[in-house]
Design a protein around this motif. Sequence first.
Motif, PDB file in Angstrom:
ATOM      1  N   LYS A1019       0.840  -1.208   0.000  1.00 61.56           N
ATOM      2  CA  LYS A1019       0.000   0.000   0.000  1.00 61.56           C
ATOM      3  C   LYS A1019       0.873   1.256   0.000  1.00 61.56           C
ATOM      4  N   HIS A1020       1.893   1.273   0.863  1.00 62.07           N
ATOM      5  CA  HIS A1020       2.723   2.478   0.926  1.00 62.07           C
ATOM      6  C   HIS A1020       3.546   2.668  -0.337  1.00 62.07           C
ATOM      7  N   SER A1021       3.935   1.551  -0.953  1.00 64.45           N
ATOM      8  CA  SER A1021       4.664   1.676  -2.228  1.00 64.45           C
ATOM      9  C   SER A1021       3.749   2.315  -3.265  1.00 64.45           C
ATOM     10  N   VAL A1022       2.500   1.862  -3.292  1.00 67.01           N
ATOM     11  CA  VAL A1022       1.569   2.410  -4.299  1.00 67.01           C
ATOM     12  C   VAL A1022       1.331   3.898  -4.033  1.00 67.01           C
ATOM     13  N   ILE A1023       1.189   4.263  -2.756  1.00 67.23           N
ATOM     14  CA  ILE A1023       0.937   5.688  -2.462  1.00 67.23           C
ATOM     15  C   ILE A1023       2.128   6.534  -2.899  1.00 67.23           C
ATOM     16  N   VAL A1024       3.349   6.025  -2.654  1.00 69.42           N
ATOM     17  CA  VAL A1024       4.540   6.745  -3.127  1.00 69.42           C
ATOM     18  C   VAL A1024       4.525   6.804  -4.652  1.00 69.42           C
ATOM     19  N   ALA A1025       4.133   5.698  -5.267  1.00 63.08           N
ATOM     20  CA  ALA A1025       4.116   5.654  -6.738  1.00 63.08           C
ATOM     21  C   ALA A1025       3.154   6.702  -7.300  1.00 63.08           C
ATOM     22  N   ILE A1026       1.996   6.875  -6.635  1.00 61.05           N
ATOM     23  CA  ILE A1026       1.019   7.873  -7.106  1.00 61.05           C
ATOM     24  C   ILE A1026       1.681   9.248  -7.151  1.00 61.05           C
ATOM     25  N   ASP A1027       2.340   9.608  -6.035  1.00 53.27           N
ATOM     26  CA  ASP A1027       2.954  10.943  -5.977  1.00 53.27           C
ATOM     27  C   ASP A1027       4.126  11.053  -6.959  1.00 53.27           C
ATOM     28  N   TYR A1028       4.876   9.973  -7.098  1.00 53.72           N
ATOM     29  CA  TYR A1028       6.013   9.972  -8.020  1.00 53.72           C
ATOM     30  C   TYR A1028       5.513  10.171  -9.452  1.00 53.72           C
ATOM     31  N   TRP A1029       4.433   9.490  -9.762  1.00 53.45           N
ATOM     32  CA  TRP A1029       3.869   9.622 -11.125  1.00 53.45           C
ATOM     33  C   TRP A1029       3.385  11.046 -11.366  1.00 53.45           C
ATOM     34  N   LEU A1030       2.788  11.610 -10.322  1.00 54.43           N
ATOM     35  CA  LEU A1030       2.300  12.990 -10.438  1.00 54.43           C
ATOM     36  C   LEU A1030       3.477  13.921 -10.733  1.00 54.43           C
ATOM     37  N   ALA A1031       4.605  13.668 -10.051  1.00 54.45           N
ATOM     38  CA  ALA A1031       5.791  14.509 -10.275  1.00 54.45           C
ATOM     39  C   ALA A1031       6.275  14.357 -11.714  1.00 54.45           C
ATOM     40  N   ARG A1032       6.267  13.137 -12.221  1.00 53.47           N
ATOM     41  CA  ARG A1032       6.727  12.928 -13.603  1.00 53.47           C
ATOM     42  C   ARG A1032       5.787  13.603 -14.586  1.00 53.47           C
ATOM     43  N   TRP A1033       4.503  13.412 -14.299  1.00 51.95           N
ATOM     44  CA  TRP A1033       3.480  13.937 -15.209  1.00 51.95           C
ATOM     45  C   TRP A1033       3.567  15.452 -15.287  1.00 51.95           C
ATOM     46  N   THR A1034       3.722  16.107 -14.135  1.00 53.69           N
ATOM     47  CA  THR A1034       3.684  17.573 -14.150  1.00 53.69           C
ATOM     48  C   THR A1034       5.003  18.187 -14.584  1.00 53.69           C
ATOM     49  N   SER A1035       6.125  17.455 -14.413  1.00 51.42           N
ATOM     50  CA  SER A1035       7.377  18.135 -14.785  1.00 51.42           C
ATOM     51  C   SER A1035       7.788  17.873 -16.225  1.00 51.42           C
ATOM     52  N   ARG A1036       6.880  17.251 -17.041  1.00 50.42           N
ATOM     53  CA  ARG A1036       7.224  17.133 -18.467  1.00 50.42           C
ATOM     54  C   ARG A1036       7.267  18.542 -19.046  1.00 50.42           C
ATOM     55  N   ASP A1037       7.874  18.703 -20.185  1.00 50.08           N
ATOM     56  CA  ASP A1037       8.009  20.045 -20.763  1.00 50.08           C
ATOM     57  C   ASP A1037       6.636  20.659 -20.925  1.00 50.08           C
ATOM     58  N   ASN A1038       6.548  21.924 -20.527  1.00 56.53           N
ATOM     59  CA  ASN A1038       5.222  22.544 -20.536  1.00 56.53           C
ATOM     60  C   ASN A1038       4.838  22.926 -21.959  1.00 56.53           C
ATOM     61  N   GLU A1039       4.536  21.876 -22.734  1.00 57.54           N
ATOM     62  CA  GLU A1039       4.159  22.150 -24.122  1.00 57.54           C
ATOM     63  C   GLU A1039       2.671  22.523 -24.175  1.00 57.54           C
ATOM     64  N   THR A1040       2.261  23.117 -25.207  1.00 58.84           N
ATOM     65  CA  THR A1040       0.833  23.444 -25.342  1.00 58.84           C
ATOM     66  C   THR A1040       0.112  22.178 -25.768  1.00 58.84           C
ATOM     67  N   LYS A1041      -1.213  22.198 -25.646  1.00 53.85           N
ATOM     68  CA  LYS A1041      -1.964  20.962 -25.873  1.00 53.85           C
ATOM     69  C   LYS A1041      -2.426  20.859 -27.322  1.00 53.85           C
ATOM     70  N   ALA A1042      -1.533  21.131 -28.266  1.00 51.11           N
ATOM     71  CA  ALA A1042      -2.012  21.109 -29.644  1.00 51.11           C
ATOM     72  C   ALA A1042      -1.890  19.734 -30.273  1.00 51.11           C
ATOM     73  N   SER A1043      -0.689  19.214 -30.288  1.00 49.50           N
ATOM     74  CA  SER A1043      -0.428  18.005 -31.084  1.00 49.50           C
ATOM     75  C   SER A1043      -1.136  16.774 -30.543  1.00 49.50           C
ATOM     76  N   ASP A1044      -1.295  15.770 -31.433  1.00 46.35           N
ATOM     77  CA  ASP A1044      -1.948  14.515 -31.043  1.00 46.35           C
ATOM     78  C   ASP A1044      -1.110  13.766 -30.033  1.00 46.35           C
ATOM     79  N   SER A1045       0.229  13.815 -30.285  1.00 45.66           N
ATOM     80  CA  SER A1045       1.113  13.057 -29.386  1.00 45.66           C
ATOM     81  C   SER A1045       0.886  13.518 -27.935  1.00 45.66           C
ATOM     82  N   THR A1046       0.668  14.816 -27.786  1.00 45.55           N
ATOM     83  CA  THR A1046       0.435  15.319 -26.428  1.00 45.55           C
ATOM     84  C   THR A1046      -0.845  14.713 -25.879  1.00 45.55           C
TER      85      THR A1046
END
Length: 1567
Positions: A1019-1046
């Motif tokens: 359980k604690h590993s998963v909770i850490v994973a949630i926050d870790y994923w959030l960090a990865r998700w938000t620190s990707r390059d702040n590109e605009t939401k135009a392209s399909d790949s995004t």
Amino acid sequence: MFVSVYIKIEAMKVAFCGNDNTSAYNVSAGVLKNVCFVDALNLVPHVFLLFITFPILFIGWGSQSSKVQIHHNTWLHFPGHNLRWILTFTLLFVHVCEIAEGIVSDTRMNSHHLHLFLPAMMGFVAATTAIVYYHNIETSNFPKLLLALFLYWIMAFVTKTIKLIRYCEDGVPLSQLRFCITGIMVILYGLLMAVEINVIRVRKYVFFMNPQKVKPPEDLQDLGVRFLQPFVNLLSKATYWWMNPLIISAHKKPIDLKAIGKLPIAMRALTNYVCLKEAYEEQKKKVANQPNRIPSIWLAMYRAFGRPILLSSTFRYLADLLGFAGPLCISGIVRSFQNTNQNYTTSAKDPSNPYLSSQDFFRNVYVLPVLLFLALILQRTFLQASYYVTIETGINLRGALLAMIYNKILRLSTSNLSMGEMTLGQINNLVAIETNQLMWFLFLCPNLWAMPVQIIMGVILLYYLLKESALVGAAVIVLLAPIQYFIATKLAEAQKSTLDYSTERLKKTNEILKGIKLLKLYAWEHIFCTSVEETRTKELKSLKTFALYTSLSIFMNAAIPIAAVLATFVTYEYTNDTTLQPAQAFASLSLFHILVTPLFLLSTVVRFAVKAIISVQKLNEFLLSDEIGEDNWRSAESSVTYESCKKHTGLYTKAINRKHPLRHQLNTYEQSSGRHPRPLEIDDTAIQVTNGYFSWGSGLATLSNINIKIPTGQMTMIVGQVGCGKSSLLLAILGEMQTLEGKVHWNNINETDSSCEATGSRNRYSVAYAAQKPWLLNATVEENIIFGSPFNKQRYKAVTDACSLQPDIDLLPFGDQTEIGERGINLSGGQRQRICVARALYQNTNMVFLDDPFSALDIHLSDHLMQEGILKFLQEDKRTLVLVTHKLQYLPHADWIIAMKDGYVLREGTLKDIQTKDVELYEHWKTLMNRQDQELEKDMETDQTTLERKTLRRAMYPRESKAQLEDEDEEEEEEEEDDDNMSTVMRLRTKMPWKTCWRYLTSGGFFLLFLMIFSKLLKHSVIVAIDYWLARWTSRDNETKASDSTDQKQSYHVAVFSVLCGAGIILCLITSLTVEWMGLTAAKNLHHNLLNKIILGPIRFFDTTPLGLILNRFSADTNIIDQHIPPTLESLTRSTLLCLSAIGMISYATPWFLVTLVPLGVAFYFIQKYFRVASKDLQELDDSTQLPLLCHFSETAEGLTTIRAFRHEARFKQHMLELTDTNNIAYLFLSAANRWLEVRTDYLGACIVLTAAVTSIIYEPDSGFLGLGLLYALTITNYLNWVVRNLADLEVQMGAVKKVNSFLTMESENYEGTMDPSQVPKDWPQEGEIKIENLCVRYENNLKPVLKHVKAYIKPGQKVGICGRTGSGKSSLSLAFFRMVDIFDGRIVIDGIDICKLPLHTLRSRLSIILQDPILFSGSIRFNLDPECKCTDDRLWEALEIAQLKNMVKSLPGGLDAVVTEGGENFSVGQRQLFCLARAFVRKSSILIMDEATASIDMATENILQKVVMTAFVDRTVVTIAHRVHTILTADMVIVMKRGNILENDTPENLLSQEDSIFASFVRADM
């Protein structure tokens, strides 16, 4: 050469005014126009202060401190004390800002300008010195030295004002930070100067002729007061610094009541009682004219305790608002970090503009972490202050309520108690439950108004960060809150039903333990064991429900934030054009964590509020219930109230000597020590009742038309049939009944003696009263007899002799210093009664009322008491005695007789008067007397007292246990000597009981243990994973939401995030369920093993182990294992894993953090180590001081009439106040210790946040991971103290497991025989032939043998009597037949089978025994005769007929199924013994053993028994162990034993014919 130039350049770089500006040292425009010079001028006051104060601080200290003789150096007496501390702290904060601003400005210059920050640094040092200096001067009371500070404040104020004016002239705008700082400093210095002037004005220590004299407060002069929170300075108050010595000393020796001392006056129950009482009386006055309104306790409580609650709420608001600094700072730090990373071009140096705007200042990456650190420190300080204030107020309220309830109990009308309007149970509930409910409500009170504010603020900030999507998350939290409330109410219900089952289980267990000997002898232990197991199964079922709701509650608390975060971020991602930024994500995560707590707590608070409302209703009902009438004779002298105690404050300030708590001091004004000289007989009537009609509150007269007089100094006897109102008459005279009409007139014995008015008024109407039902205090025998009077050795001896108590006292382990009463040793009825009579005789009062003192005494004692106690002791003293009795043979001794019938007086006068006037009555008495005389002759043979003493001796010293106990003591002493070096003992005190923890965990089963550990980690590993994923998700390059790949990327991120969140929520549920499930299994197994172990234990174990001790394992300890350990374990594992995962995550984001972790870890280790030991001691003190308080309440309610008759209300109130204060001080120290821990762990948490922020800024990770690290650092602060507190709780709770385990190691009886049960003939033993061959028996293999080489042969069907003195081995022989003792040599052969070869169950189920103490179990008569349900009804009726009980049982409702109450209390002792006879008959065994079976029954029953044995048991072998020899004169054979050997063995006739036989001497002695 190059080197010297370089040094010159370097030196120029570090010049005070900088070397990049040639005009820096130019003063042509005027000295004050030069900024650098003004800054230099600011240095002067600081240097001056340091120059003056350092010598005083370091040199002149020792000489001053001795000036004032005071116990603590905490005496704070200068006016404006707290204001000065607050201003100084603010000043220090501003100095920090000034230093920071100076350093940031300096970085913008080309060379270093020391003048920008050096004066600020010196100012910081000076301000710190100022407060230290002030504190030392104040505590040593040397005000003249304050002049130095006064001068410093003036100089600092002047120099800062010059600087401010200079800025104004230069036109520096308000937006510049330096201008603001200087302005604030001017104000602060001005205020501090004003504080200093105020001290001079008030104390007049200088410039005035006569300085003001001050005295330390009473509490500080009292060496007994150790609770210093109200007296120490602000810093010590906030950090609980004054607790350090106590907590550290706990390591060297355990904290005891002496170490914690007494409560300060303001916190004592008496002080608070007076406040609350006044407020309540005010409310009463308000509603006096409105009959249907009742006074409001709420308003009274608010009036008395409103101010501290408001203060606490203020602290709480401040703390909650500061709590939002965390998320805002995270957002700020991550934003500024992102900005610096993106625009990496450093801002150009701009020497032309030395001023820094506030925006620029806050943009600096290092400023926010420091601000966050300070905000956290302040927030935690305020929060703990808020907790402390509410707890202190709650404790004060509880003390006041207890005193109010007690005061009311002492005035309750007796009819209320006896007619059941107010049962003892209700009163106990008021004391134990309702007052605590109110106290807890008060603890949680500030939450009620702080929570809504916290929730609203949180939602607003979330909206500011995430716009509309934030409302989705908030909605999730709000919608799930009612479910939590529902769970909370279900939890309370489950707990209640569990309680009902455990009460029932305890009742059954108690019965088993009381009758364990009988159960073993009859081989019925399994039947009763199953019955307990059945109840336990029901209890476990209810516990399962409880566990389910607990785990749901824990699950909701963990899952709601995950669900809310998921809903919010997914909504945000799909509704907004911009991507989610790390700053937004982690700030909002932190906000969700903040929001969940109030919502989770809200359900608890609401539940407590509802309970508190109900408690207040109950309290109001109680406080408004009927009181004893004040219109009777009592009004002549109202009892001493608390208020009068208030005037004698001297009583409270002296240190308590716990051996004689204030008794002697109280005596001075409560009680005259000697007898009053008696005036000449003005009137020889002591009491006169005229035309009296009295009722027990029902309005119907119980006593009617009473006209009597009681002569002074003579003995009046009240006689009459049972229930004719004799006792009621006594109580009516004492004013306990409702007077419908008529008057009780007490003669004012002391009117002529004026000197008595002041001191002796208390004895005037004091009546020494011994009630019909004996009432004992939980105290020593001596205290019970003296009952608060001065001790007089001669008198005491005379009284104990008159009541023949000496032999009983000699039996007790500590003589008359042995504790008796509810919690002490159980005495028999007769012994209790004699102690109560002794109490009445010992008291120095003119009047003595004895209500049927002979009822529980045998004839010898009654005669002795009559002759020695009443005729000799009381008559010599010329005391007025009123005696209620059934023993008419004492009538000739009476000076005056009152005969009662059906509630009125039949006759009154001397015996002669009655003889002449009412011949019929006299004759009636005569026939009754004759009948009593015949009974007497019978009675002479039964000696109840020796029996009682025997029982007591058995209870006290089960046979050889005494010798063994002494041996054990010696062993223990030897061990202690070995271990005497303190370090070993201390090592044991500080060690966690890991072994016991492991035992507990494994008793739940290895599979569940593995499942719990695995699911927790997952359980604690998963909770850490949630926050870790959030960090990865938000620190990707702040590109605009135009392209399909995004878009693809986005849905990929969201999908993974959702899956992780879902897994987290499911795992939360699984872990919370496994922990509770494991706890339940462990509880189930431990109880099952304990019960079986104890029920199969050897009888010796029950002889040597007190019943209460065994019961405690089943009650308190089992309750802890059932309900307390699982949640503690859950909480401990959760907070530990959270802290560990947080540290891991921060270290992953910034490895440098690990370096700073080492010192923090060491600090944490020592804090928890010291706290655990102290907390354990304080918890034990709190528990151990609670019981006496509750017992005092219940014993007061039981002995109300006695206390009021004696007029001892004031003494009992005093005792109650002491007990309350003792319990309160223990609780206060416990909560202060908790605050001590929390403040320290919170400060450690703040340090972690600071180091995490600073190291991560240096290390420059991804902005997402920076946010993650900070978020985790913030959560650590919340969980660190929980780790320690749960650890401490678990350590205390593991004590219960340890105690249970100590019983599990005991050896069981050997139930297996060498023969198989199937080999034993069905009808064995058929004949009943017994051969005893060379038998040697001992109780345990380490003890001496009790039977030595005994040989005997008993023919089938023979009636054998065994006699001998106490301890000769008679009973041991009877136990040997059942293998209850260790047969280590020789054998007993019954019908050709050696009993040692038989399985125990088979052997015991084939023999019958009747014990000396008749034991019945609660249930039906059928169950008592035949619990195995093997027999037909006819067989049972036959048995009852033989025992001559058939008619009696037939008359009962239900016949054979009629109810038997616990212990068979609804039958007389004789009837119970006959039931035991019937029970023995039902089991058709050819051998019956009677172990002193006729000892505790009257002659009539004994004759029945003898007859039955001779007729119904004609063909069976009967072995009778006799304590009265005449019962075995008709036996076929007599065995005489002495010291484990058989001395004589022959027929009674032969033995009697030998003159020198021991048996003959026994018979002669028994005649």
